[in-house]
Write a protein that holds these residues in place. Sequence first.
Motif, short mmCIF file in Angstrom:
data_model
loop_
_atom_site.label_atom_id
_atom_site.label_comp_id
_atom_site.label_asym_id
_atom_site.label_seq_id
_atom_site.Cartn_x
_atom_site.Cartn_y
_atom_site.Cartn_z
N VAL A 42 -24.99 37.05 127.52
CA VAL A 42 -25.32 37.19 126.13
C VAL A 42 -26.18 38.23 125.68
O VAL A 42 -27.38 38.08 125.74
CB VAL A 42 -25.82 35.73 125.16
N GLY A 43 -25.66 39.28 125.20
CA GLY A 43 -26.36 40.59 124.81
C GLY A 43 -27.18 41.00 125.91
O GLY A 43 -26.53 41.19 126.82
N ASN A 44 -28.27 41.06 126.07
CA ASN A 44 -29.05 41.48 127.07
C ASN A 44 -29.69 40.47 128.12
O ASN A 44 -30.55 40.58 128.85
CB ASN A 44 -30.17 42.43 126.92
N LYS A 45 -29.28 38.94 127.85
CA LYS A 45 -29.62 38.16 128.12
C LYS A 45 -28.69 37.26 129.28
O LYS A 45 -27.41 37.29 128.85
CB LYS A 45 -29.90 36.85 127.29
N LEU A 46 -29.21 36.84 130.37
CA LEU A 46 -28.17 36.27 131.13
C LEU A 46 -28.43 35.00 131.09
O LEU A 46 -29.73 34.43 131.59
CB LEU A 46 -28.29 36.92 132.67
N ARG A 47 -27.46 34.02 131.01
CA ARG A 47 -27.59 32.60 131.24
C ARG A 47 -27.14 32.23 132.83
O ARG A 47 -25.98 32.66 132.84
CB ARG A 47 -26.70 31.69 130.11
N VAL A 48 -28.06 31.47 133.30
CA VAL A 48 -27.51 31.11 134.54
C VAL A 48 -27.71 29.34 134.28
O VAL A 48 -28.91 29.00 134.46
CB VAL A 48 -28.25 31.65 135.77
N VAL A 49 -26.62 28.82 134.55
CA VAL A 49 -26.89 27.23 134.24
C VAL A 49 -27.61 26.97 133.07
O VAL A 49 -27.11 27.23 132.02
CB VAL A 49 -27.25 26.57 135.73
N ASP A 50 -28.77 26.50 133.16
CA ASP A 50 -29.67 26.07 132.20
C ASP A 50 -30.79 27.23 131.79
O ASP A 50 -31.57 26.77 130.99
CB ASP A 50 -30.03 24.66 131.78
N GLU A 51 -30.71 28.16 132.41
CA GLU A 51 -31.80 29.23 132.39
C GLU A 51 -31.54 30.38 131.72
O GLU A 51 -30.23 30.94 132.02
CB GLU A 51 -32.44 29.50 133.80
N HIS A 52 -32.31 31.00 130.93
CA HIS A 52 -32.10 32.32 130.32
C HIS A 52 -32.98 33.38 130.97
O HIS A 52 -34.20 33.24 130.95
CB HIS A 52 -32.03 32.41 129.11
N VAL A 53 -32.51 34.63 131.37
CA VAL A 53 -33.12 35.42 131.89
C VAL A 53 -32.89 36.84 131.29
O VAL A 53 -31.77 37.47 130.87
CB VAL A 53 -32.68 35.77 133.39
N ARG A 278 -39.80 32.13 143.33
CA ARG A 278 -38.85 33.10 142.14
C ARG A 278 -37.45 32.66 142.76
O ARG A 278 -36.55 33.45 142.29
CB ARG A 278 -39.22 34.26 142.19
N VAL A 279 -37.20 31.48 143.26
CA VAL A 279 -35.82 31.19 143.73
C VAL A 279 -35.17 29.84 143.10
O VAL A 279 -35.99 29.06 143.01
CB VAL A 279 -36.03 31.03 145.45
N ARG A 280 -34.08 29.93 142.50
CA ARG A 280 -33.36 28.81 142.04
C ARG A 280 -32.19 28.73 142.71
O ARG A 280 -31.45 29.51 142.81
CB ARG A 280 -33.32 28.73 140.58
N ASN A 281 -31.75 27.46 143.26
CA ASN A 281 -30.49 27.25 143.88
C ASN A 281 -29.75 26.38 142.97
O ASN A 281 -30.10 25.14 142.51
CB ASN A 281 -30.62 26.50 145.16
N TYR A 282 -28.52 26.78 142.62
CA TYR A 282 -27.63 25.72 141.98
C TYR A 282 -26.19 25.52 142.38
O TYR A 282 -25.55 26.63 142.80
CB TYR A 282 -27.40 26.80 140.33
N ILE A 283 -26.05 24.37 142.45
CA ILE A 283 -24.45 24.11 142.84
C ILE A 283 -23.63 24.27 141.45
O ILE A 283 -24.00 23.57 140.71
CB ILE A 283 -24.52 22.57 143.44
N VAL A 284 -22.57 25.23 141.74
CA VAL A 284 -21.78 25.50 140.68
C VAL A 284 -20.49 24.55 140.79
O VAL A 284 -19.77 24.69 139.70
CB VAL A 284 -21.69 26.82 140.59
N ALA A 285 -19.93 24.42 141.87
CA ALA A 285 -18.85 23.55 142.24
C ALA A 285 -19.22 22.57 143.39
O ALA A 285 -19.83 23.09 144.24
CB ALA A 285 -17.67 24.57 142.50
#
Lengths: 454, 454
Positions: A42-53, A278-285
Amino acid sequence: MYIKNVNELLITDIHKDMIELINEGLRSADPVIAIKRNVELVGNKLRVVDEHVDLGLYERVLVLGIGKASFKMAQGIESVLEEVIDKGLVIMPKGAKVDASLLKKIKVFYGNHPYPSHDTIRSSLELIKLAKEANKRTLVIVLISGGGSALFEVLPKGISVHDLTKLNELLLKSGADIREVNTVRKHVSLVKGGQLLRYLNGAKVYALIISDVVGDYIEFIASGPTAPDTTTFRDAYEVLVRYGLWDKVPKSIRERIKLGVEGKVPETPKPGDPLFNRVRNYIVASNIIALRSIAKKAKELGYNPLILTSHMEGEAREVGKFIASIIRTVKEHDIPVNKPAALIMGGETTVTVRGSGVGGRNQELALSVAISIAGLRDVVFASFGTDGIDGVTDAAGAIVSSETMNMAKDARLNLKEYLENNDSYTLFKKLGHHLIITGATGTNVNDIAIALIR
Amino acid sequence: MYIKNVNELLITDIHKDMIELINEGLRSADPVIAIKRNVELVGNKLRVVDEHVDLGLYERVLVLGIGKASFKMAQGIESVLEEVIDKGLVIMPKGAKVDASLLKKIKVFYGNHPYPSHDTIRSSLELIKLAKEANKRTLVIVLISGGGSALFEVLPKGISVHDLTKLNELLLKSGADIREVNTVRKHVSLVKGGQLLRYLNGAKVYALIISDVVGDYIEFIASGPTAPDTTTFRDAYEVLVRYGLWDKVPKSIRERIKLGVEGKVPETPKPGDPLFNRVRNYIVASNIIALRSIAKKAKELGYNPLILTSHMEGEAREVGKFIASIIRTVKEHDIPVNKPAALIMGGETTVTVRGSGVGGRNQELALSVAISIAGLRDVVFASFGTDGIDGVTDAAGAIVSSETMNMAKDARLNLKEYLENNDSYTLFKKLGHHLIITGATGTNVNDIAIALIR
C-alpha cells in the motif's frame, strides 16, 4: 486448477456443494493466494499479516525460499512485490514441474526429497551466499514449506552428505514422528533450528510459512530455520536411543551429538535469543486455516458447519467407521449439529497395508465411510490430500455417498473386499464418478475430509 | 450403587466432575429410575411417557418382562403401580443375582443367555400362559431389555431346542450384526417380531424398552416381541446365505424358512397390521438418553457439552487416536467447542485381540487416549460399559488423564507395551487410581465415553 474432473463428479446437488467445498479448501492452501491474502503493498508501506512496514527504512528486499511450495510462494510474492524485490532464490525438489521463467527476480534451485543429496547442499550454499548479502538495512522474506528439511542443509564439519542421507533414511523408517525426526535433524545442521538467522547479519525478517505439520508447530515445519528451537542435543540423543538408532547412525553423527551434549559445539538458538529480535514467523496457510475457509463456504451454501479436528489420525478404515458413526448421529438426532450439516476434519490418517491393491489413505478412508453409511440417504463424504497426491495414485482422494454401496452392487463390486485388499483406487476407477483428480497442487496442508448430510 | 471406588479416583477437580458425569450416565440407564421417569400414577390415571390412561377402563393390569434388566424394571414398575398390578412375570438370565422376594406381584423365571435352553422355553411358556389371560379389558405392561432374544422363545413345530441353540451359535459367531442375527431369529419363532401380541387377545399394551442396540431400532431390541417387523422370511434366508450358514443350520430351520419364503407359514406382523392398534412401544432408557443426561449435568458443572455420536464403533485403539485428535483441537482452537468442554460419546468399539493380556474395549479405548493426550494438561477421559462389565474384568472401564503417561513413567510402566498386549486392565491395576468399579448394574445401554477438557 483445482478439481479437474468436475463434470464426472456432479452426481447430485450435494456433490455439487461438495466440489465447491473441496475447491475452497484447495484455494485456501494455494500458495499464491495464501501470500496475497497476507502480503500487500500500500504505497510505500508493506502489510505483512497484521504488521505494517515502511519500505523506506530498507535498502534492499531479498527473498529466500525452501520447500515444495516455495516456487508458488515465490510467484505469489513477486505478484505483490516484484518491483521492490532485489534478488531471490528458492530451493524446490528436483523433478517438480515448474517453469522458472515465470519468475522475474527469484531464481529456482533444486535439492532432493525426501533424502538430502549433494544437490541439496550445493543449492543451500547458494542460498546462504545470498543470505549473507543481507544486513540491518535489508528486509528478508523467507518462504518456508514442507520438504524444506531435506531440500535445505549446510553440514557441520566432519559430516558427509552420505552420512546425512543415511541418518535421514534411518530416521524416516524408524516410526519416529516428524517432531522427533526434526529434533535430530536440527542438531546435525548449521541452518536448521533458527540457525539460518546466523547468516542474515541482523536483517529484518518475515518468515511466511505453509504448514504441513499436524499441529502447526513452527519450529518443526521444514525444521524451523527461522524459529527458536526448544529442543536440545540431549533431546536429539534421546530420540536416537528411543528408536534404537544410536548405534546405527554414522560415527560422525554420534560424535557431533556427543560434542553437543558436552557443550563443546554451540546449541541452536533458543527462545529469547536476541537473534530473533527482528524476526517474525507467520503461518499463511495451514490445515486449520483451510478448514475454517471450508466452514465459512459451507455456511454460505446453507449447511451448518462443524469442524471436528485438525489433528485427525488413526488407521483410515477405523477412523472411517467413527466418522460414519457421527454422520448417523447427525441423521437421527441432529447431534452434534443440525441438518443440513457439514462435518469438517483435517490431519492425516495412516494405512497399515495388508493387501496388494492400489490406493491411498484418503481413498481408503472414503471407502470405509462408504461401507458404513450404506443405507442412509443424502450423505456425501470426501477425503483428499491438499497436495493432490494420495498414495501412489493419480488421484487426490475420493468422493463417496450413501449411494456408493448400491452403485457397487449394481456393478457387482464388493466394497469390503476392495477395502480388505487396500485396493480403493481400483474400485473407484471401476465404479467411475468417485475419484478426485487435481494433479499435484504445489502445496500441502495435509489431508481434509468433509461430510455433507441433509 | 454406581461407582464404588470413588475415593480412589478423586485425583483432581476434573476427576471429581468426571465421576459425577459417569454416575449421571449410570443413573439415566438405571431401570428403576428409567421406569419412574416415564410411568406415574396420578389418582386413577396412569401417565406412560406422554400418554394418560384412565385405569378405570381396565379390569386387570398384567406385567410381562424379558431381558437382563427385566428384574429391575419390574422393581421400578412395582414401586409405581404395586397396588394396581394383578400379576406379573419376568424372565431373567440364570445366574443373575436377584432377590425375587423384593417383588410382591411379579414372579421371576429364568432362561439361558446368550444361547437359549430348555429353561428358556419352559419359562417362556409360563409367560405365554399368563399373556393368554389378557383380553380387551386388560392393560399389559411389557418390559423389554437386552438379552431378551435368548431368554424368550416359543418354537414353531418341528424345531427342537437343540436346533435353536445350534442356529444361535452359528449366527453369533458369523460376524453378522445384531440386526441381521435378529432378522433370522424373528423368523424361527412364534413370539419374536411382534408375535407376542398374538397371545394377548387385543389387550391394551405399553411396551417399555431399555435399548442395548446401537441405533435404538425397536424391532431389533430383544427381537422386538411387540414391534412391527419390517423384515421377511426372504431377508432371513439372505442373511444365512450371506454368511455361508444356509447349509450349516439344522434342516428344521431351513425347512421353516423355505415354507416361509413360499408363503406356507404366516409372516410376522408388518407395520400397519391391526395387531398393533392398541400397542405403544416406548424406549425408556438408551444410550442417547444417557448421553443427553450427561450433557445436561456437564452444563450444570460449567462445561460446554458436545455429544459427538451415539453410534460409536471401530477398533478401540484407533478410535482413541481420533478422539484424542478432537481433544487436541479443542485445546488449541476451542474447536469444535469452547473450553471448558465436555465431549460425550456412546456406542460400542471393538478390540481385535493380538496379545495375551487382560482388558476390555473400554479400558483399551481409555489407554489409547491416554497415550495420545500425553503432554497436554487438564484433560480427563473416561470410557465405561453401562452394564458395569468391561471384557472379562471386574471393572466397568477406566478413567485416564493427561497425567497418566507421567504416572506410568514414574512407575516404569510402558503404556504402549500394555496396549500392544491388550493388557489395559493389568496396567491400570498396577497404576492404581484408574479403574472404574461399579459391579454389574443390572442394565445395559452400551458404552459411554466422556472427555473433560479445561
